[in-house]
Design an enzyme around this catalytic site. Structure first.
Site, mmCIF file in Angstrom:
data_model
loop_
_atom_site.group_PDB
_atom_site.id
_atom_site.type_symbol
_atom_site.label_atom_id
_atom_site.label_comp_id
_atom_site.label_asym_id
_atom_site.label_seq_id
_atom_site.Cartn_x
_atom_site.Cartn_y
_atom_site.Cartn_z
ATOM 1 N N GLN A 10 49.070 56.074 35.906
ATOM 2 C CA GLN A 10 50.482 56.371 36.119
ATOM 3 C C GLN A 10 51.068 57.095 34.919
ATOM 4 O O GLN A 10 50.570 56.978 33.804
ATOM 5 C CB GLN A 10 51.254 55.104 36.440
ATOM 6 C CG GLN A 10 51.330 54.060 35.357
ATOM 7 C CD GLN A 10 51.976 52.777 35.869
ATOM 8 O OE1 GLN A 10 51.297 51.891 36.378
ATOM 9 N NE2 GLN A 10 53.284 52.650 35.716
ATOM 10 N N SER A 90 42.652 53.748 33.652
ATOM 11 C CA SER A 90 43.496 52.639 34.074
ATOM 12 C C SER A 90 43.575 52.591 35.607
ATOM 13 O O SER A 90 42.564 52.399 36.278
ATOM 14 C CB SER A 90 44.878 52.750 33.435
ATOM 15 O OG SER A 90 45.661 51.608 33.687
ATOM 16 N N LEU A 91 44.762 52.773 36.168
ATOM 17 C CA LEU A 91 44.907 52.819 37.624
ATOM 18 C C LEU A 91 43.910 53.789 38.261
ATOM 19 O O LEU A 91 43.385 53.551 39.351
ATOM 20 C CB LEU A 91 46.331 53.249 37.987
ATOM 21 C CG LEU A 91 46.513 53.742 39.431
ATOM 22 C CD1 LEU A 91 46.516 52.579 40.377
ATOM 23 C CD2 LEU A 91 47.742 54.593 39.561
ATOM 24 N N ARG A 115 48.345 44.832 42.424
ATOM 25 C CA ARG A 115 48.077 44.941 40.980
ATOM 26 C C ARG A 115 49.357 45.300 40.221
ATOM 27 O O ARG A 115 49.660 44.720 39.179
ATOM 28 C CB ARG A 115 47.006 46.004 40.732
ATOM 29 C CG ARG A 115 46.705 46.318 39.261
ATOM 30 C CD ARG A 115 45.665 47.428 39.201
ATOM 31 N NE ARG A 115 45.213 47.744 37.851
ATOM 32 C CZ ARG A 115 45.694 48.713 37.096
ATOM 33 N NH1 ARG A 115 46.707 49.465 37.550
ATOM 34 N NH2 ARG A 115 45.196 48.944 35.887
ATOM 35 N N HIS A 201 47.455 46.494 29.666
ATOM 36 C CA HIS A 201 46.164 46.403 28.977
ATOM 37 C C HIS A 201 46.229 45.621 27.672
ATOM 38 O O HIS A 201 45.458 45.861 26.751
ATOM 39 C CB HIS A 201 45.563 47.798 28.775
ATOM 40 C CG HIS A 201 45.326 48.524 30.057
ATOM 41 N ND1 HIS A 201 44.371 48.120 30.961
ATOM 42 C CD2 HIS A 201 45.971 49.583 30.617
ATOM 43 C CE1 HIS A 201 44.416 48.911 32.015
ATOM 44 N NE2 HIS A 201 45.389 49.804 31.833
ATOM 45 N N GLN A 250 39.931 44.506 33.334
ATOM 46 C CA GLN A 250 40.579 45.778 33.002
ATOM 47 C C GLN A 250 42.093 45.630 32.866
ATOM 48 O O GLN A 250 42.733 46.310 32.068
ATOM 49 C CB GLN A 250 40.245 46.822 34.080
ATOM 50 C CG GLN A 250 40.656 48.248 33.706
ATOM 51 C CD GLN A 250 41.519 48.897 34.768
ATOM 52 O OE1 GLN A 250 42.462 48.296 35.259
ATOM 53 N NE2 GLN A 250 41.190 50.123 35.120
#
Length: 312
Positions: A10, A90-91, A115, A201, A250
């Protein structure tokens, strides 16, 4: 030619980000599937906004997955070569999983909506923060974080290793602020607070990992059809149980993007193509592997341009 396809997280979202690909049957089918999976029109939000709604984490994550996957499916539909290997930031790792057939698109869209909610709700608004530290090596950034924590019960630590001398930190607001001061004292060129809604994170997101674990228990993950380099271990896993475990961790572990890109090169990638709005990952890859040809497919014009370049 061995192509590594990578997918952004994102931050690069924009209203109208799939407009130039709207005539693609593959993209239209994907949007229809995403709308059905969510029980609402994410396609309308992507096309028309408002931008403030699109920027909400619970909307951004499914929208960015759809946008990245839409660019990749339009590429395949146009005759572009399929990925030899994949990764995502990430995403974007979830987008990579769909590209590698670990999950169906509808399953992934629903999962990243959960999530996003879990990550947002793990830490009360205003409690956590993130900042980008520029011009300082990884160990000194870690040292700045340790100095900032001291003997307090607060948390701050590296969260994204994005490129050489470009590390994002995350944790409690005050600890992040102290770490920025410490980083500058150690020689950082800049320490920039980021406009985010949660300390992604960081260990503060462990509750989100637990909620993800419950959701993943209800899904059947498949072995990837191409190598998929994960964020948390920089590993290529084929065992669905190990893939599941890495996805859970993650959420609250650093994104090791520099190592991921170097792993793709080690696996034989001869060029990297980013699929999704913006060109953030393409820029990072160019800094990490300066000799690697890097491209970005984010609309119809860039798709056609990259296809021509890859055919030479």
């Amino acid at each position: 030619m061995s192509i590594a396809c990578v997918f952004p997280g994102q931050g690069s979202q924009a209203v109208g980000m799939l407009d130039s690909l709207a005539e693609s049957p593959a993209v239209a089918a994907l949007l229809q599937s995403a709308d059905a999976a969510l029980g609402e029109s994410i396609s309308s939000l992507i096309a028309s906004g408002p931008a403030e709604q699109l920027a909400l984490t619970v909307n951004t994550q499914p929208a960015m997955l759809v946008a990245g996957l839409g660019c990749y499916r339009a590429w395949l539909e146009a005759g572009g070569p399929a990925a030899s290997m994949v990764a995502g930031h990430s995403l974007g790792e979830y987008t990579a999983m769909v590209a590698a057939d670990v999950l169906d698109a509808a399953e992934a869209v629903s999962l990243v909506r959960l999530r996003a909610r879990a990550m947002q709700e793990a830490v009360p608004v205003g409690t956590g923060a993130m900042a980008a530290i520029l011009g300082l090596d990884d160990e000194k950034v870690a040292q700045a974080c340790r100095d900032a924590v001291g003997d307090t019960a607060e948390v701050v630590a590296p969260a994204n290793f994005n490129a050489p001398a470009q590390v994002v930190i995350a944790g409690h607001v005050a600890a992040v602020e102290r770490a920025c001061v410490a980083a500058k004292a150690l020689g950082a060129k800049r320490a920039l607070p980021l406009p985010v809604s949660a300390p992604f994170h960081s260990s503060l997101l462990e509750p989100a990992g637990r909620r993800l674990a419950e959701a993943l228990d209800g899904l059947t993950l498949r072995a990837p059809t191409v190598p998929l380099v994960n964020n948390v271990d920089v590993a290529v896993e084929s065992d669905p149980a190990r893939i599941r475990d890495a996805l859970i961790r993650q959420a609250y572990s650093p994104v090791r993007w520099v190592e991921v890109v170097r792993k793709l090169r080690e696996l034989g990638a001869t060029r990297v193509i980013e699929f999704g709005p913006g060109k953030v990952l393409a820029g990072l890859v160019g800094r990490i592997e300066r000799e690697m040809p890097v491209h970005a497919v984010y609309d119809r014009a860039s798709l056609e341009k990259v296809m021509e370049e890859c055919s030479r």
